[in-house]
Design a protein around this motif. Structure first.
Motif, short mmCIF file in Angstrom:
data_model
loop_
_atom_site.label_atom_id
_atom_site.label_comp_id
_atom_site.label_asym_id
_atom_site.label_seq_id
_atom_site.Cartn_x
_atom_site.Cartn_y
_atom_site.Cartn_z
N ASN A 181 0.80 -1.57 0.17
CA ASN A 181 0.26 0.34 0.16
C ASN A 181 1.31 1.59 0.43
N ARG A 182 2.14 1.85 0.49
CA ARG A 182 3.03 2.13 0.57
C ARG A 182 3.64 2.75 -1.03
N ALA A 231 -3.60 -6.77 -5.42
CA ALA A 231 -3.67 -6.04 -6.56
C ALA A 231 -4.78 -4.80 -6.73
N THR A 232 -5.77 -4.90 -5.28
CA THR A 232 -6.77 -3.67 -5.29
C THR A 232 -5.81 -2.15 -4.50
N LEU A 233 -4.74 -2.27 -4.31
CA LEU A 233 -3.72 -1.42 -3.63
C LEU A 233 -3.19 0.12 -4.50
N GLU A 234 -3.67 0.91 -4.28
CA GLU A 234 -3.04 2.27 -5.10
C GLU A 234 -1.43 1.74 -5.00
N GLY A 235 -0.64 1.40 -4.15
CA GLY A 235 0.99 1.70 -4.23
C GLY A 235 1.43 0.86 -5.05
N THR A 236 1.26 -0.36 -5.82
CA THR A 236 1.23 -1.92 -6.16
C THR A 236 0.62 -1.49 -8.07
N ARG A 237 2.22 -1.92 -9.02
CA ARG A 237 1.91 -0.91 -10.35
C ARG A 237 1.92 -2.24 -11.81
N TYR A 238 2.67 -3.52 -10.62
CA TYR A 238 2.36 -4.29 -11.33
C TYR A 238 2.25 -5.24 -10.49
N ILE A 239 1.30 -6.58 -11.02
CA ILE A 239 0.73 -7.78 -10.35
C ILE A 239 0.91 -8.76 -11.21
N ALA A 240 1.65 -10.10 -11.19
CA ALA A 240 0.78 -11.17 -12.42
C ALA A 240 0.62 -13.02 -11.19
N ARG A 241 0.47 -13.78 -11.90
CA ARG A 241 0.46 -14.84 -11.99
C ARG A 241 0.76 -15.43 -12.75
N GLY A 242 1.82 -16.70 -12.63
CA GLY A 242 2.28 -17.86 -13.64
C GLY A 242 2.86 -18.48 -12.53
N ALA A 243 3.24 -20.26 -13.26
CA ALA A 243 2.70 -21.37 -12.83
C ALA A 243 4.72 -22.20 -13.28
N VAL A 244 4.91 -22.59 -12.80
CA VAL A 244 5.86 -23.83 -12.47
C VAL A 244 5.33 -24.63 -13.78
N ASN A 245 4.38 -25.96 -14.13
CA ASN A 245 3.82 -26.77 -14.49
C ASN A 245 3.74 -27.14 -15.79
N ASN A 246 5.02 -26.38 -17.01
CA ASN A 246 4.22 -27.40 -17.98
C ASN A 246 5.93 -25.83 -18.61
N ALA A 247 6.20 -26.33 -19.89
CA ALA A 247 7.49 -25.20 -20.02
C ALA A 247 6.94 -23.21 -21.34
N GLY A 270 6.76 1.64 -8.01
CA GLY A 270 6.12 1.35 -7.12
C GLY A 270 6.44 -0.64 -7.24
N ASN A 271 5.45 -0.55 -6.35
CA ASN A 271 5.34 -1.82 -5.51
C ASN A 271 4.95 -3.42 -6.55
N THR A 272 5.90 -4.32 -6.92
CA THR A 272 5.70 -5.67 -7.74
C THR A 272 5.81 -6.63 -7.45
N MET A 273 4.59 -7.03 -7.76
CA MET A 273 4.95 -8.89 -7.21
C MET A 273 4.25 -10.08 -8.70
N VAL A 274 4.92 -11.13 -8.10
CA VAL A 274 4.80 -11.97 -9.29
C VAL A 274 4.29 -13.19 -7.88
N GLU A 275 3.53 -13.63 -8.66
CA GLU A 275 2.73 -14.93 -7.92
C GLU A 275 2.79 -16.19 -8.63
N ILE A 276 3.58 -17.63 -8.06
CA ILE A 276 3.73 -18.60 -8.96
C ILE A 276 3.21 -20.03 -8.28
N LEU A 277 2.24 -20.26 -9.12
CA LEU A 277 1.58 -21.79 -8.31
C LEU A 277 3.06 -22.69 -8.96
#
Length: 260
Positions: free
Chosen positions: A110-111, A167-183, A205-212
């Motif tokens: 958020n900051r 992603a709802t927070l104003e301080g975030t600029r880039y949020i993505a979700r990936g996975a490592v199940n296949n090439a 800003g603040n960035t995050m990548v979630e990875i399944l």
């Protein structure tokens, strides 16, 4: 013959301690390769807490800091403010980030703290024995939910979609979700991580990548079954792709002389 692909300089050559079929090793390889490609090995610092991510410093050949459980975003905040020209990575699991570290994660995002979180979501507590995590799916069994997670049972509730929450927070600029199940998904996840790192180094800003990521040991499956379970159960609930991307407009603002 010219060698165009080899072992990343940012990654030590040693035998993994991760369980067979675990996705952490693939994620480490992605991070290290991108850091080498961006020429940031001497300016990379990772904060990694308790859990399976506690082993990260065994493999990455650059500076790391191990904060207490759940306090990784606070440590990353301090490191980035002291070293604003460094790439600061907050490497967290789902138990650490979405449970004990929830407040730290939300307020840092958020900051708009200018570090990147790599959030590894395997829907369970890994190192401590397979207990139910905030991301455990409904019906999924865990040592603390032997009959499966039940939203109506006392104390269980619903799985948290962390990427959508942040992603709802104003301080975030880039949020993505990936996975490592296949090439194909590994390649896309690499693109997400690189884009997040580039945004951080541009001061956006603040960035995050979630990875399944699969956890065959605590899901009590073999590696192939774990991949199939992730595809059939996790991806439908945690859809892949860019959840929030304000980078293009922010870059245009910076190029026009606007504030960061």
């Amino acid at each position: 013959m010219k060698k165009i692909l080899g072992h990343p300089e940012s990654l030590h050559k040693k035998q993994t301690k991760y369980c067979g079929g675990c996705g952490h090793g693939v994620i480490h390889r992605l991070i290290a390769g991108i850091i080498d490609e961006m020429g940031l090995r001497e300016r990379a610092i990772m904060t990694h807490p308790v859990g399976c991510s506690i082993w990260a410093d065994l493999y990455f050949d650059f500076d790391t800091v191990q904060p207490p459980h759940g306090r990784t975003p606070a440590a990353a905040t301090g490191v980035k403010r002291v070293h604003p020209d460094h790439l600061v990575i907050c490497y967290q699991g789902d138990g650490d980030m979405a449970a004990i570290g929830t407040a730290e994660m939300i307020h840092a995002a958020n900051r708009g703290e200018k570090f990147t979180t790599i959030f590894v979501n395997n829907a369970i507590y890994g190192m401590t024995g397979g207990q139910m995590a905030p991301t455990t799916l409904l019906g999924q069994k865990a040592t603390t939910a032997p009959l499966g997670r039940d939203a109506d049972a006392a104390g269980m509730g619903f799985p948290i979609r962390v990427a959508e929450l942040i992603a709802t927070l104003e301080g975030t600029r880039y949020i993505a979700r990936g996975a490592v199940n296949n090439a194909a998904n590994v390649r896309k996840t690499r693109q997400y991580i690189k884009k997040a790192f580039e945004a951080q180094m541009a001061g956006i800003g603040n960035t995050m990548v979630e990875i399944l990521s699969p956890c065959p040991t605590n899901w009590t499956m073999d590696s192939i079954q774990a991949i199939e379970w992730l595809e059939q159960n996790m991806i439908p609930y945690y859809p892949l792709g860019e959840v929030k991307n304000t980078l293009d407009s922010k870059v245009a603002c910076l190029q026009a002389g606007g504030s960061k």
